[in-house]
Write a protein that holds these residues in place. Structure first.
Motif, PDB file in Angstrom:
ATOM      1  N   LEU A 157       0.846  -1.197   0.000  1.00  0.00           N
ATOM      2  CA  LEU A 157       0.000   0.000   0.000  1.00  0.00           C
ATOM      3  C   LEU A 157       0.878   1.243   0.000  1.00  0.00           C
ATOM      4  CD1 LEU A 157      -2.569  -0.915   2.811  1.00  0.00           C
ATOM      5  CD2 LEU A 157      -3.165  -0.568   0.408  1.00  0.00           C
ATOM      6  N   GLY A 158       0.411   2.286  -0.633  1.00  0.00           N
ATOM      7  CA  GLY A 158       1.081   3.572  -0.553  1.00  0.00           C
ATOM      8  C   GLY A 158       2.484   3.595  -1.106  1.00  0.00           C
ATOM      9  N   GLY A 159       2.800   2.639  -1.988  1.00  0.00           N
ATOM     10  CA  GLY A 159       4.122   2.606  -2.611  1.00  0.00           C
ATOM     11  C   GLY A 159       5.133   1.729  -1.905  1.00  0.00           C
ATOM     12  N   HIS A 160       4.707   0.986  -0.858  1.00  0.00           N
ATOM     13  CA  HIS A 160       5.627   0.151  -0.083  1.00  0.00           C
ATOM     14  C   HIS A 160       4.939  -1.155   0.306  1.00  0.00           C
ATOM     15  CE1 HIS A 160       8.273   3.703   0.557  1.00  0.00           C
ATOM     16  NE2 HIS A 160       7.122   4.341   0.543  1.00  0.00           N
ATOM     17  N   THR A 161       5.733  -2.160   0.641  1.00  0.00           N
ATOM     18  CA  THR A 161       5.206  -3.410   1.179  1.00  0.00           C
ATOM     19  C   THR A 161       5.495  -3.438   2.675  1.00  0.00           C
ATOM     20  OG1 THR A 161       5.532  -4.559  -0.911  1.00  0.00           O
ATOM     21  CG2 THR A 161       5.267  -5.920   1.052  1.00  0.00           C
ATOM     22  N   TRP A 162       4.449  -3.752   3.455  1.00  0.00           N
ATOM     23  CA  TRP A 162       4.519  -3.661   4.911  1.00  0.00           C
ATOM     24  C   TRP A 162       4.126  -4.981   5.566  1.00  0.00           C
ATOM     25  CZ3 TRP A 162       5.806   1.444   6.004  1.00  0.00           C
ATOM     26  CH2 TRP A 162       5.416   2.415   5.079  1.00  0.00           C
ATOM     27  N   SER A 163       4.763  -5.274   6.703  1.00  0.00           N
ATOM     28  CA  SER A 163       4.266  -6.295   7.621  1.00  0.00           C
ATOM     29  C   SER A 163       3.364  -5.585   8.623  1.00  0.00           C
ATOM     30  CB  SER A 163       5.424  -6.988   8.352  1.00  0.00           C
ATOM     31  OG  SER A 163       6.268  -7.647   7.434  1.00  0.00           O
ATOM     32  N   VAL A 164       2.144  -6.086   8.803  1.00  0.00           N
ATOM     33  CA  VAL A 164       1.129  -5.374   9.588  1.00  0.00           C
ATOM     34  C   VAL A 164       0.934  -6.051  10.938  1.00  0.00           C
ATOM     35  CG1 VAL A 164      -1.252  -4.517   9.596  1.00  0.00           C
ATOM     36  CG2 VAL A 164      -0.011  -4.731   7.421  1.00  0.00           C
ATOM     37  N   TYR A 165       0.814  -5.228  11.982  1.00  0.00           N
ATOM     38  CA  TYR A 165       0.551  -5.709  13.341  1.00  0.00           C
ATOM     39  C   TYR A 165      -0.599  -4.906  13.929  1.00  0.00           C
ATOM     40  CZ  TYR A 165       5.054  -8.060  13.014  1.00  0.00           C
ATOM     41  OH  TYR A 165       6.089  -8.865  12.612  1.00  0.00           O
ATOM     42  N   LYS A 166      -1.403  -5.573  14.744  1.00  0.00           N
ATOM     43  CA  LYS A 166      -2.566  -4.935  15.369  1.00  0.00           C
ATOM     44  C   LYS A 166      -2.542  -5.254  16.859  1.00  0.00           C
ATOM     45  CE  LYS A 166      -7.665  -4.907  15.048  1.00  0.00           C
ATOM     46  NZ  LYS A 166      -8.002  -5.422  16.399  1.00  0.00           N
ATOM     47  N   GLY A 167      -2.703  -4.214  17.687  1.00  0.00           N
ATOM     48  CA  GLY A 167      -2.690  -4.414  19.128  1.00  0.00           C
ATOM     49  C   GLY A 167      -3.270  -3.230  19.864  1.00  0.00           C
ATOM     50  N   SER A 168      -3.131  -3.249  21.182  1.00  0.00           N
ATOM     51  CA  SER A 168      -3.611  -2.165  22.039  1.00  0.00           C
ATOM     52  C   SER A 168      -2.618  -1.962  23.172  1.00  0.00           C
ATOM     53  CB  SER A 168      -4.987  -2.501  22.620  1.00  0.00           C
ATOM     54  OG  SER A 168      -5.374  -1.537  23.584  1.00  0.00           O
ATOM     55  N   ASN A 169      -2.424  -0.700  23.551  1.00  0.00           N
ATOM     56  CA  ASN A 169      -1.558  -0.416  24.696  1.00  0.00           C
ATOM     57  C   ASN A 169      -2.366  -0.112  25.954  1.00  0.00           C
ATOM     58  OD1 ASN A 169      -2.399   2.273  24.464  1.00  0.00           O
ATOM     59  ND2 ASN A 169      -0.595   2.875  23.319  1.00  0.00           N
ATOM     60  N   GLY A 170      -3.679  -0.312  25.891  1.00  0.00           N
ATOM     61  CA  GLY A 170      -4.545  -0.052  27.023  1.00  0.00           C
ATOM     62  C   GLY A 170      -5.212   1.299  26.960  1.00  0.00           C
ATOM     63  N   ALA A 171      -4.592   2.238  26.241  1.00  0.00           N
ATOM     64  CA  ALA A 171      -5.170   3.569  26.080  1.00  0.00           C
ATOM     65  C   ALA A 171      -5.745   3.767  24.682  1.00  0.00           C
ATOM     66  CB  ALA A 171      -4.114   4.643  26.360  1.00  0.00           C
ATOM     67  N   ASN A 172      -5.169   3.100  23.699  1.00  0.00           N
ATOM     68  CA  ASN A 172      -5.634   3.241  22.322  1.00  0.00           C
ATOM     69  C   ASN A 172      -5.231   2.019  21.498  1.00  0.00           C
ATOM     70  OD1 ASN A 172      -3.103   5.269  22.793  1.00  0.00           O
ATOM     71  ND2 ASN A 172      -2.820   4.069  20.930  1.00  0.00           N
ATOM     72  N   GLU A 173      -5.936   1.846  20.385  1.00  0.00           N
ATOM     73  CA  GLU A 173      -5.592   0.795  19.434  1.00  0.00           C
ATOM     74  C   GLU A 173      -4.368   1.232  18.629  1.00  0.00           C
ATOM     75  OE1 GLU A 173      -7.326  -2.226  19.153  1.00  0.00           O
ATOM     76  OE2 GLU A 173      -8.170  -1.449  21.024  1.00  0.00           O
ATOM     77  N   VAL A 174      -3.494   0.283  18.336  1.00  0.00           N
ATOM     78  CA  VAL A 174      -2.268   0.580  17.599  1.00  0.00           C
ATOM     79  C   VAL A 174      -2.183  -0.332  16.371  1.00  0.00           C
ATOM     80  CG1 VAL A 174       0.241   0.767  17.701  1.00  0.00           C
ATOM     81  CG2 VAL A 174      -1.126   1.184  19.772  1.00  0.00           C
ATOM     82  N   PHE A 175      -2.038   0.277  15.205  1.00  0.00           N
ATOM     83  CA  PHE A 175      -1.841  -0.458  13.960  1.00  0.00           C
ATOM     84  C   PHE A 175      -0.447  -0.104  13.451  1.00  0.00           C
ATOM     85  CE2 PHE A 175      -6.355   0.974  14.090  1.00  0.00           C
ATOM     86  CZ  PHE A 175      -6.896  -0.224  14.515  1.00  0.00           C
ATOM     87  N   SER A 176       0.435  -1.092  13.386  1.00  0.00           N
ATOM     88  CA  SER A 176       1.824  -0.852  12.992  1.00  0.00           C
ATOM     89  C   SER A 176       2.098  -1.482  11.637  1.00  0.00           C
ATOM     90  CB  SER A 176       2.779  -1.431  14.032  1.00  0.00           C
ATOM     91  OG  SER A 176       2.594  -0.820  15.292  1.00  0.00           O
TER      92      SER A 176
END
Length: 237
Positions: A157-176
């Protein structure tokens, strides 16, 4: 890999300056005199539509100083001990304040010079205005660092290939999104990434995008290392 934990920037900027017991050193700015520099824990300034933050927020941090010739040309000298846990995220921020569906475009170009040692990532940190969701785009990383959450596969996506991770730090959702190969310069088309999260995955709705930050999430830089943003532009319509 140490868990990825974050503190909201809004909370960090209001924290007591000595809360973390940081010893702030007096590292020199580059030989060519910068228009602004700071070794303060929460040092910040606005230049040309960008806001720069020194942003030493993690426990056990050492010394760190930021300098800037402009909002798009700046750097950091950091000397953080070789211990686990993120120490800082010095960054330059552009405020967008548009919903995903009202954006016609959102992109950024970067050119950086980063050390070959230490533990860090060079990343975009993108927030909605309520700080419920954090989207991180790692363009390079080194040493014992890793994203929060569980692996979701790879995507181009967006001109690059990414490894995607999904999680939460307890305060907010994090998509890396971790670029599958390191890059010191390039252009990221951010809007398709946001639309993929919203429309393809359904992980959030039509959020209002607030901050697009770009900087260095530093875990360790023992002995003092330089991180230089040679050029950065964030544009939207």
């Amino acid at each position: 890999m140490a868990p990825h934990t974050r503190v909201r920037l809004a909370q960090a900027l209001t924290a007591p300056a000595l809360a973390l017991g940081i010893a702030v050193g007096a590292a020199a700015a580059p030989a060519s005199a910068a228009v602004w520099n700071s070794c303060d824990q929460w040092g910040n300034t606005s230049l040309g539509g960008y806001t720069l933050y020194n942003n030493i927020w993690g426990s056990g941090a050492g010394s760190q100083c930021v300098w800037a010739n402009s909002g798009t040309n700046w750097g950091v000298w950091a000397n953080h001990p070789n211990t686990g846990g993120i120490k800082s995220y010095p960054n330059s921020k552009k405020v967008i304040n548009k919903t995903i569906t009202s954006l016609g475009s959102l992109s950024s170009s970067y050119n950086v010079t980063v050390p070959s040692s230490g533990a860090y990532n060079t990343s975009y940190d993108i927030w909605d205005t309520d700080y419920d969701y954090e989207i991180m785009l790692w363009v390079n990383y080194n040493g014992a660092v890793g994203p929060l959450g569980t692996a979701q596969g790879t995507v181009t996506l967006g001109g690059h290939t990414w490894s995607v991770y999904k999680g939460s730090n307890g305060a907010n959702e994090v998509f890396s999104f971790l670029r599958t190969s390191d890059s010191s310069s390039g252009t990221v088309n951010i809007l398709p990434i946001l639309k993929w999260i919203k429309d393809t995955k359904g992980w959030f709705g039509n959020e209002t995008i607030g901050d697009v930050q770009f900087g260095y999430e530093i875990t360790s830089s023992s002995g003092g290392l330089d991180f230089v943003t040679n050029n950065l532009t964030v544009s939207s319509s």
